[in-house]
Write an enzyme that holds these catalytic residues in place. Structure first.
Site, short mmCIF file in Angstrom:
data_model
loop_
_atom_site.label_atom_id
_atom_site.label_comp_id
_atom_site.label_asym_id
_atom_site.label_seq_id
_atom_site.Cartn_x
_atom_site.Cartn_y
_atom_site.Cartn_z
N CYS A 252 -64.97 11.84 -67.93
CA CYS A 252 -65.89 12.79 -67.45
C CYS A 252 -66.32 13.73 -68.40
CB CYS A 252 -65.40 13.52 -66.15
SG CYS A 252 -64.06 14.56 -66.37
N HIS A 822 -62.17 18.80 -64.40
CA HIS A 822 -63.06 17.66 -64.26
C HIS A 822 -64.46 18.35 -64.67
CE1 HIS A 822 -65.22 14.53 -62.51
NE2 HIS A 822 -65.91 15.02 -61.85
#
Length: 912
Positions: A252, A822
């Site tokens: 990510c 994230h």
């Protein structure tokens, strides 16, 4: 001729000149070699050097049988070593040997190519073995060997040509190839001009060929084998640039950086218009032979084709890992670190300067700033000239002052992004559990504010204000997995305690004894198993920890087994000390009347201390040992009275001294300065008197209900900190040319000129010698009209110079902490002006009020004079609009069921 090789002199000439390639008169092919068995070759050398044609050393036909695993497949043995098992013979020498001696029937010649690897030439003894098959018949696969230098299509011996011959594909058929790795994911081999090495093909992979149907469609329109691949979906037409990126496994961070760059208009248009093709620099020793630029171009063209929900950046990921080993594998990384590498790699791959000249940098030496700045920028462009410089590079002034001789050094240096610090709070919020002496009370979770550079004593003082318990009656411990990971001293630094640690603060009793006469006992709860563990210790019962451990201070004189048993019983029960003497029998207790204390001990009106029962075999053995060590009974003692002593009263638990892990048993007097004790429960007693569900419960203090206030700062404050005078750290001193030694000088940075696209990196991750933390402060940054005129060293600009007002175009977000997190992206589409939220392969509409959060990490601003008005109308973002999602959505590592984010939903966590 063979007869010419019979003399030692001619044999030596042939060996040295042809085999060693040192003869200019011999035409030696340097692109391939032949593998020859070392034993045959040595025998041939002996034969030609002796000069006797009738010698027993005559080698006969070339025989490589010893190099093969079997003579059916002629597959080379693994781990053959050059000059031990085989020799490599140039093509010219091989053909001579073959014409003179021939080869054993059916053995294939072992031709091997010379592969041009980075910085070296290497003979490819073991080619790549690839499975080839047709899309219409994937079960019928053939294994074929290819050199890493073979191409996909454009060569005499290519993968596509080999497949057409193997599967009798009609000439003129329109074909395309896919590569399939072991994880069943497929990817299109679009660039057929690439070599096998550049296409990242490796042994064990499968190449699938498909031919166009008569109706013009492709068989893989929606093939099951390619459900995880990127495929042109003729039925889909989406907004170019509104395209997700599949998470390949903790990637990510890469997806976030790519989305930010994808939505940088000047850079994306440069690639979409193929301007990069003529500027690829294949000879730059600092570059990547154009491979990073080409891989990036492939991703951008796919994302802006308007034909994909989501793109799989697998080849790009492989290329990045190839040239930057820190990004190999699938560990989590920093999006800003990848961004830094990618911008530098793109610059070097697209550098218009083919031969960089050496330029000696000069200090200002009292010259005017304007003169020095112009000279520095000219020198920079003499070595660095690319679309990255045109778009992202600016110039700042660096001023160093020696603290000893006060020498002032002024230089002007280019920058690609600004890493600005965040104001750091001097306080820290900690969450701890307080365990009081009250046996009725459950642990209470508190939220306290302590000095960031404070000590454990400061934590106890802050907690004392909430609990009214003096800090001197507290002890702090880190509890992990039912045991004490660490028991802290009052003088230890709070930086040793991380936010994720489970910190318990225990209230201690007030004792009359002097401190040196007191002992701090660490108490573990263990359950004994029903069976003996004969593998360790020769027959002791196995135990397992449960519940929360306790810390108690006791008089040193009260450390006998009996005294500790009564003390622990009082601590775990609801009765006041001294009330357990008239306890009822355990058998008289109604299980429905059980309740639980702070450590989980079930409580009735009067819990039993001991229960009469017949002695077991083990207890009889213990009695014998006690009798052997005890004085003889009086002669007149009645035998019945002695037998009654064997009727023992059963205890709830037994006590055992253990190590800090609660495993190894030791004597009560053994061990280090901190004694650890375990109370062992029989399974039936634990089941009746200990409630594990109640033991895990705790109460939240009112301080936990108060929302945590995130520190809010303005972006302008961060930029002001960037331009503030600072003293260099010991690890990075400056060499003073006057003092002739390294000095911890002061340093000040000032902005001189700004680029078209300004990248601002918010330094949220703070690392010092003593602390590591992520700063969750909310940085309020403007979406429009960010004015840098007040930060430029030049307060007056000429009419020819661009303005210094910027609008936001993209944000890279980081959710989570230091160890996990994230990355996502907010970005504004250059064609329709709409903001979108990119979360790996998921894309949703976003509104401007969602963009400023405490997760903002890297900001992208574009100068207003370069912003082009949207060419398309803004899309309908009402409730009827459905968000775009990808059928090949890849979940992140730690949360495979992450819900789709509407910019404010739950965040998928990944290992960082």
């Amino acid at each position: 001729k063979p007869s010419d090789l019979l003399t030692p002199a001619t044999a030596a000439v042939f060996y040295e000149c042809v085999l060693k390639e040192q003869c200019n008169n011999v035409c030696v092919c340097v692109c391939c070699r032949y593998v020859v068995d070392r034993r045959w070759f040595d025998q041939w050398k002996e034969f030609v050097e002796t000069g006797d044609q009738n010698s027993t050393s005559f080698p006969g036909q070339i025989d490589n049988a010893e190099l093969f695993e079997d003579l059916d497949s002629y597959h080379l043995k693994d781990r053959l070593v050059e000059d031990e098992d085989f020799v490599l013979v140039p093509a010219e020498a091989w053909h001579k040997l073959l014409s003179w001696y021939g080869m054993v029937d059916d053995q294939p010649p072992l031709e091997r190519k010379v592969v041009d690897l980075p910085s070296t030439l290497k003979v490819e003894v073991y080619p790549i073995e690839i499975f080839l098959c047709l899309h219409s018949n994937m079960e019928n696969a053939v294994t074929t060997k290819f050199s890493r230098t073979d191409s996909i299509r454009e060569s005499v011996y290519s993968i596509q040509r080999a497949m057409c011959q193997a599967f009798s594909v009609p000439p003129g058929s329109e074909c395309r190839l896919w590569m399939k790795s072991s994880d069943s994911s497929c990817e299109r081999l679009r660039n057929v001009h690439m070599s096998v090495l550049d296409a990242c093909l490796s042994s064990g992979m499968t190449v699938i060929m498909e031919t166009r149907n008569a109706d013009g469609t492709w068989p893989s329109s929606r093939p099951q084998i390619m459900r995880n691949s990127v495929e042109e979906q003729d039925s889909y037409r989406g907004q170019p640039g509104v395209c997700g990126l599949t998470n390949l496994g903790n990637t990510c961070f890469m997806n976030s950086a790519l989305q930010c760059l994808s939505n940088t208009p000047p850079l994306t248009e440069y690639f979409l218009q193929n301007s990069y093709v003529d500027e690829l620099n294949f000879t730059n020793p600092l570059g990547m032979k154009g491979e990073i630029a080409e891989a990036y171009a492939d991703v951008i063209k796919q994302m802006w084709s308007g034909r994909h929900y989501s793109v799989v950046p697998r080849v790009f990921k492989t290329k990045v890992g190839h040239f930057a080993s820190q990004f190999l594998g699938y560990q989590q990384h920093d999006s800003q670190e990848l961004l830094s590498f990618l911008l530098d790699g793109l610059h070097e791959d697209l550098n218009r300067v083919k031969n960089k000249e050496y330029i000696e940098l000069r200090d200002a030496d009292g010259r005017q700033d304007q003169e020095v700045a112009e000279e520095a920028w000219r020198n920079h462009l003499r070595r660095n000239d690319s679309v990255i410089v045109d778009t992202f590079h600016g110039l700042f002034k660096s001023t160093l002052v020696c603290p000893e001789c006060h020498k002032v050094s002024v230089t002007f240096d280019p920058f690609c992004y600004l890493s600005v610090p965040l104001p750091v709070s001097k306080e820290r919020v900690m969450e701890v559990f307080f365990v009081s002496l009250d046996p009725y009370a459950k642990p209470v979770q508190h939220r306290v504010v302590v000095p960031k550079a404070g000590k454990v004593s400061d934590l106890c003082s802050a907690l004392s204000e909430m609990t009214s318990v003096p800090p001197t009656q507290m002890v702090v411990a880190d509890v992990f997995n039912h045991r004490f990971y660490k028991i802290y001293n009052m003088g230890e630094s709070l930086s040793a305690i991380l936010d994720r640690d489970d910190i318990f603060v225990y209230e201690l009793s007030v004792l009359e004894e002097q401190p040196e006469e007191q002992v701090l006992l660490a108490l573990y709860l263990r359950e004994r198993s029903h069976y003996r563990d004969y593998g360790s210790g020769g027959g002791s019962y196995g135990t397992s920890l449960f519940g929360h451990p306790l810390l108690l201070n006791v008089p040193r004189s009260s450390c006998s087994q009996e005294a500790l048993y009564n003390l622990f019983l009082q601590r775990l029960s609801q009765t006041e000390p001294g009330c357990s003497g008239d306890a009822n029998s355990a058998d008289d207790m109604d299980p429905g009347e059980q309740s639980s204390g702070p450590a989980g001990a079930d409580r009735s009106s009067k819990p039993p201390a001991e229960q009469p029962h017949e002695p077991t075999e083990e207890e009889n053995e213990e009695d014998k040992q006690e009798e052997a060590c005890s004085p003889s009974p009086p002669a007149n003692e009645h035998p019945a009275k002695r037998r009654a002593c064997h009727v023992r009263r059963k205890r709830l638990f037994s006590i055992q001294a253990v190590n800090s892990n609660g495993t190894t048993e030791r004597g009560m007097g053994e061990g280090g300065t901190q004694p650890y004790v375990a109370i062992d429960w029989e399974p039936d007693m634990k089941k009746r008197f200990y409630n594990e569900n109640e033991a895990e419960k705790y109460v939240k203090h009112a301080s936990m209900e108060v929302p945590q206030q995130h520190m809010t700062v303005q972006l302008q404050q961060c930029i002001e900190l960037f331009t503030t005078v600072e003293t260099l750290e010991e690890e990075n001193p400056w060499y003073c040319p006057v003092c002739k030694k390294h000095q911890l000088s002061t340093k000040k940075l000032d902005l001189w000129s700004l680029p078209e696209v300004l990248i601002i990196h918010l330094k949220r991750f703070s690392y010092t010698k003593f602390t590591r933390e992520k700063l969750d402060s909310i940085v309020e940054f403007p979406l429009r009209d960010l004015d840098f005129s007040g930060f430029l060293l030049r307060k007056t600009l000429s009419s020819e110079e661009p303005p210094s007002r910027y609008d936001l175009i993209a944000v890279s977000n980081h959710y989570g902490g230091l160890r996990d997190g994230h990355y996502t992206t907010y970005a504004k589409n250059k064609d329709n002006g709409q903001w979108y939220y990119f979360d790996d392969s998921k894309v949703t509409y976003a509104t401007e009020d969602q963009i400023v959060t405490n997760a903002a990490y890297v900001l992208f601003y574009q100068r207003q004079d370069k912003i082009r008005k949207p060419t398309l109308p803004a899309p309908n973002t009402g409730p009827t609009s459905s968000s775009q999602t990808s059928s090949d959505t890849a979940s992140c590592k730690d949360d495979e069921d992450a819900a789709e984010l509407g910019a404010a939903s739950s965040i998928t966590m990944e290992t960082e």
